[in-house]
Design a protein around this motif. Structure first.
Motif, PDB file in Angstrom:
ATOM      1  N   ILE A  56      20.078 -28.602 -37.648  1.00  0.00           N
ATOM      2  CA  ILE A  56      20.070 -29.025 -36.245  1.00  0.00           C
ATOM      3  C   ILE A  56      18.821 -29.839 -35.939  1.00  0.00           C
ATOM      4  O   ILE A  56      18.832 -30.728 -35.102  1.00  0.00           O
ATOM      5  N   LEU A  57      17.747 -29.554 -36.652  1.00  0.00           N
ATOM      6  CA  LEU A  57      16.455 -30.168 -36.390  1.00  0.00           C
ATOM      7  C   LEU A  57      15.874 -30.654 -37.712  1.00  0.00           C
ATOM      8  O   LEU A  57      15.852 -29.909 -38.692  1.00  0.00           O
ATOM      9  N   SER A  58      15.409 -31.893 -37.736  1.00  0.00           N
ATOM     10  CA  SER A  58      14.784 -32.421 -38.956  1.00  0.00           C
ATOM     11  C   SER A  58      13.264 -32.340 -38.842  1.00  0.00           C
ATOM     12  O   SER A  58      12.715 -32.203 -37.742  1.00  0.00           O
ATOM     13  N   SER A  59      12.604 -32.430 -39.967  1.00  0.00           N
ATOM     14  CA  SER A  59      11.137 -32.442 -39.971  1.00  0.00           C
ATOM     15  C   SER A  59      10.618 -33.609 -39.141  1.00  0.00           C
ATOM     16  O   SER A  59       9.658 -33.468 -38.380  1.00  0.00           O
ATOM     17  N   GLN A  60      11.281 -34.760 -39.288  1.00  0.00           N
ATOM     18  CA  GLN A  60      10.844 -35.952 -38.565  1.00  0.00           C
ATOM     19  C   GLN A  60      10.963 -35.768 -37.055  1.00  0.00           C
ATOM     20  O   GLN A  60      10.099 -36.223 -36.304  1.00  0.00           O
ATOM     21  N   SER A  61      12.008 -35.097 -36.594  1.00  0.00           N
ATOM     22  CA  SER A  61      12.161 -34.911 -35.154  1.00  0.00           C
ATOM     23  C   SER A  61      11.131 -33.919 -34.622  1.00  0.00           C
ATOM     24  O   SER A  61      10.645 -34.063 -33.505  1.00  0.00           O
ATOM     25  N   MET A  62      10.756 -32.935 -35.431  1.00  0.00           N
ATOM     26  CA  MET A  62       9.713 -32.004 -34.998  1.00  0.00           C
ATOM     27  C   MET A  62       8.375 -32.716 -34.930  1.00  0.00           C
ATOM     28  O   MET A  62       7.601 -32.499 -33.998  1.00  0.00           O
ATOM     29  N   VAL A  63       8.099 -33.586 -35.896  1.00  0.00           N
ATOM     30  CA  VAL A  63       6.858 -34.370 -35.874  1.00  0.00           C
ATOM     31  C   VAL A  63       6.839 -35.254 -34.625  1.00  0.00           C
ATOM     32  O   VAL A  63       5.804 -35.368 -33.954  1.00  0.00           O
ATOM     33  N   ALA A  64       7.966 -35.840 -34.266  1.00  0.00           N
ATOM     34  CA  ALA A  64       8.041 -36.680 -33.066  1.00  0.00           C
ATOM     35  C   ALA A  64       7.733 -35.856 -31.814  1.00  0.00           C
ATOM     36  O   ALA A  64       7.023 -36.327 -30.915  1.00  0.00           O
ATOM     37  N   ALA A  65       8.234 -34.643 -31.756  1.00  0.00           N
ATOM     38  CA  ALA A  65       7.970 -33.775 -30.601  1.00  0.00           C
ATOM     39  C   ALA A  65       6.490 -33.422 -30.510  1.00  0.00           C
ATOM     40  O   ALA A  65       5.892 -33.444 -29.425  1.00  0.00           O
ATOM     41  N   ILE A  66       5.878 -33.120 -31.648  1.00  0.00           N
ATOM     42  CA  ILE A  66       4.454 -32.789 -31.649  1.00  0.00           C
ATOM     43  C   ILE A  66       3.627 -34.017 -31.304  1.00  0.00           C
ATOM     44  O   ILE A  66       2.660 -33.930 -30.539  1.00  0.00           O
TER      45      ILE A  66
ATOM     46  N   VAL B 213       6.769 -26.652 -27.865  1.00  0.00           N
ATOM     47  CA  VAL B 213       5.767 -27.336 -28.690  1.00  0.00           C
ATOM     48  C   VAL B 213       4.352 -26.860 -28.367  1.00  0.00           C
ATOM     49  O   VAL B 213       3.580 -26.603 -29.296  1.00  0.00           O
ATOM     50  N   PRO B 214       3.971 -26.700 -27.096  1.00  0.00           N
ATOM     51  CA  PRO B 214       2.612 -26.195 -26.845  1.00  0.00           C
ATOM     52  C   PRO B 214       2.352 -24.841 -27.514  1.00  0.00           C
ATOM     53  O   PRO B 214       1.274 -24.617 -28.045  1.00  0.00           O
ATOM     54  N   ALA B 215       3.328 -23.966 -27.529  1.00  0.00           N
ATOM     55  CA  ALA B 215       3.153 -22.664 -28.180  1.00  0.00           C
ATOM     56  C   ALA B 215       3.043 -22.818 -29.691  1.00  0.00           C
ATOM     57  O   ALA B 215       2.244 -22.125 -30.327  1.00  0.00           O
ATOM     58  N   ILE B 216       3.831 -23.719 -30.252  1.00  0.00           N
ATOM     59  CA  ILE B 216       3.771 -23.948 -31.699  1.00  0.00           C
ATOM     60  C   ILE B 216       2.403 -24.500 -32.085  1.00  0.00           C
ATOM     61  O   ILE B 216       1.772 -24.023 -33.032  1.00  0.00           O
ATOM     62  N   VAL B 217       1.925 -25.483 -31.332  1.00  0.00           N
ATOM     63  CA  VAL B 217       0.624 -26.079 -31.629  1.00  0.00           C
ATOM     64  C   VAL B 217      -0.488 -25.059 -31.406  1.00  0.00           C
ATOM     65  O   VAL B 217      -1.380 -24.904 -32.239  1.00  0.00           O
TER      66      VAL B 217
ATOM     67  N   SER C 269      -6.534 -24.335 -31.919  1.00  0.00           N
ATOM     68  CA  SER C 269      -7.041 -23.910 -30.615  1.00  0.00           C
ATOM     69  C   SER C 269      -7.030 -25.096 -29.639  1.00  0.00           C
ATOM     70  O   SER C 269      -7.224 -26.244 -30.040  1.00  0.00           O
ATOM     71  N   PRO C 270      -6.788 -24.829 -28.341  1.00  0.00           N
ATOM     72  CA  PRO C 270      -6.807 -25.900 -27.347  1.00  0.00           C
ATOM     73  C   PRO C 270      -8.136 -26.662 -27.314  1.00  0.00           C
ATOM     74  O   PRO C 270      -8.162 -27.862 -27.095  1.00  0.00           O
ATOM     75  N   LYS C 271      -9.254 -25.963 -27.562  1.00  0.00           N
ATOM     76  CA  LYS C 271     -10.559 -26.643 -27.588  1.00  0.00           C
ATOM     77  C   LYS C 271     -10.609 -27.673 -28.717  1.00  0.00           C
ATOM     78  O   LYS C 271     -11.149 -28.759 -28.563  1.00  0.00           O
ATOM     79  N   GLU C 272     -10.039 -27.301 -29.860  1.00  0.00           N
ATOM     80  CA  GLU C 272     -10.031 -28.235 -30.995  1.00  0.00           C
ATOM     81  C   GLU C 272      -9.191 -29.455 -30.664  1.00  0.00           C
ATOM     82  O   GLU C 272      -9.580 -30.590 -30.956  1.00  0.00           O
ATOM     83  N   ILE C 273      -8.035 -29.250 -30.052  1.00  0.00           N
ATOM     84  CA  ILE C 273      -7.181 -30.374 -29.650  1.00  0.00           C
ATOM     85  C   ILE C 273      -7.926 -31.273 -28.671  1.00  0.00           C
ATOM     86  O   ILE C 273      -7.936 -32.496 -28.817  1.00  0.00           O
ATOM     87  N   ALA C 274      -8.563 -30.671 -27.684  1.00  0.00           N
ATOM     88  CA  ALA C 274      -9.291 -31.457 -26.676  1.00  0.00           C
ATOM     89  C   ALA C 274     -10.405 -32.276 -27.313  1.00  0.00           C
ATOM     90  O   ALA C 274     -10.682 -33.394 -26.877  1.00  0.00           O
TER      91      ALA C 274
END
Length: 67
Positions: A16-26, A48-52, A57-62
Protein backbone atom coordinates in the motif's frame (compact mmCIF):
# COMPACT_ATOMS: atom_id res chain seq x y z
CA UNK A 1 -10.10 -11.82 6.83
CA UNK A 2 -6.89 -10.04 7.82
CA UNK A 3 -6.98 -6.90 9.92
CA UNK A 4 -6.25 -3.56 8.29
CA UNK A 5 -2.53 -2.65 8.26
CA UNK A 6 -1.72 -0.50 11.30
CA UNK A 7 1.98 0.38 11.00
CA UNK A 8 4.17 1.78 8.24
CA UNK A 9 5.85 -1.63 8.04
CA UNK A 10 2.43 -3.28 7.62
CA UNK A 11 1.51 -0.82 4.87
CA UNK A 12 4.79 -1.50 3.08
CA UNK A 13 4.41 -5.28 3.36
CA UNK A 14 0.87 -5.03 1.99
CA UNK A 15 2.13 -3.00 -1.00
CA UNK A 16 0.00 0.00 0.00
CA UNK A 17 2.93 2.29 0.76
CA UNK A 18 6.32 2.45 -0.96
CA UNK A 19 9.61 3.58 0.54
CA UNK A 20 9.64 6.47 -1.91
CA UNK A 21 6.21 7.69 -0.83
CA UNK A 22 7.23 7.58 2.84
CA UNK A 23 10.36 9.58 2.02
CA UNK A 24 8.15 12.12 0.21
CA UNK A 25 5.94 12.44 3.30
CA UNK A 26 8.94 12.97 5.57
CA UNK A 27 10.45 15.49 3.13
CA UNK A 28 7.17 17.43 3.10
CA UNK A 29 7.13 17.44 6.90
CA UNK A 30 10.75 18.56 7.14
CA UNK A 31 10.03 21.37 4.68
CA UNK A 32 7.07 22.61 6.73
CA UNK A 33 6.85 21.33 10.31
CA UNK A 34 3.39 22.87 10.72
CA UNK A 35 1.87 21.20 7.67
CA UNK A 36 -1.20 19.07 8.22
CA UNK A 37 -1.41 15.33 7.71
CA UNK A 38 0.18 13.92 4.56
CA UNK A 39 -2.44 11.85 2.77
CA UNK A 40 -1.63 9.12 0.30
CA UNK A 41 -3.83 8.16 -2.63
CA UNK A 42 -4.71 5.01 -0.66
CA UNK A 43 -6.34 7.22 1.99
CA UNK A 44 -3.74 6.36 4.62
CA UNK A 45 -2.18 9.15 6.61
CA UNK A 46 0.84 8.11 8.70
CA UNK A 47 1.60 10.34 11.68
CA UNK A 48 4.85 11.67 10.24
CA UNK A 49 5.64 13.98 13.19
CA UNK A 50 5.38 11.00 15.55
CA UNK A 51 7.55 8.85 13.29
CA UNK A 52 10.22 11.55 13.05
CA UNK A 53 10.03 12.37 16.77
CA UNK A 54 10.54 8.72 17.66
CA UNK A 55 13.93 8.81 15.95
CA UNK A 56 15.07 12.44 16.12
CA UNK A 57 14.56 15.03 18.84
CA UNK A 58 12.65 18.21 17.87
CA UNK A 59 15.66 20.30 19.01
CA UNK A 60 17.89 18.44 16.57
CA UNK A 61 15.41 19.02 13.73
CA UNK A 62 15.18 22.72 14.59
CA UNK A 63 18.98 22.99 14.51
CA UNK A 64 18.94 21.86 10.86
CA UNK A 65 16.48 24.51 9.75
CA UNK A 66 17.72 27.65 8.16
CA UNK A 67 16.44 31.00 9.49
Amino acid sequence: MAADPRTVADLRKAGILSSQSMVAAIDAYMYNLTAGPYRYASGNSPDVPAIVASAISPKEIASWLRP
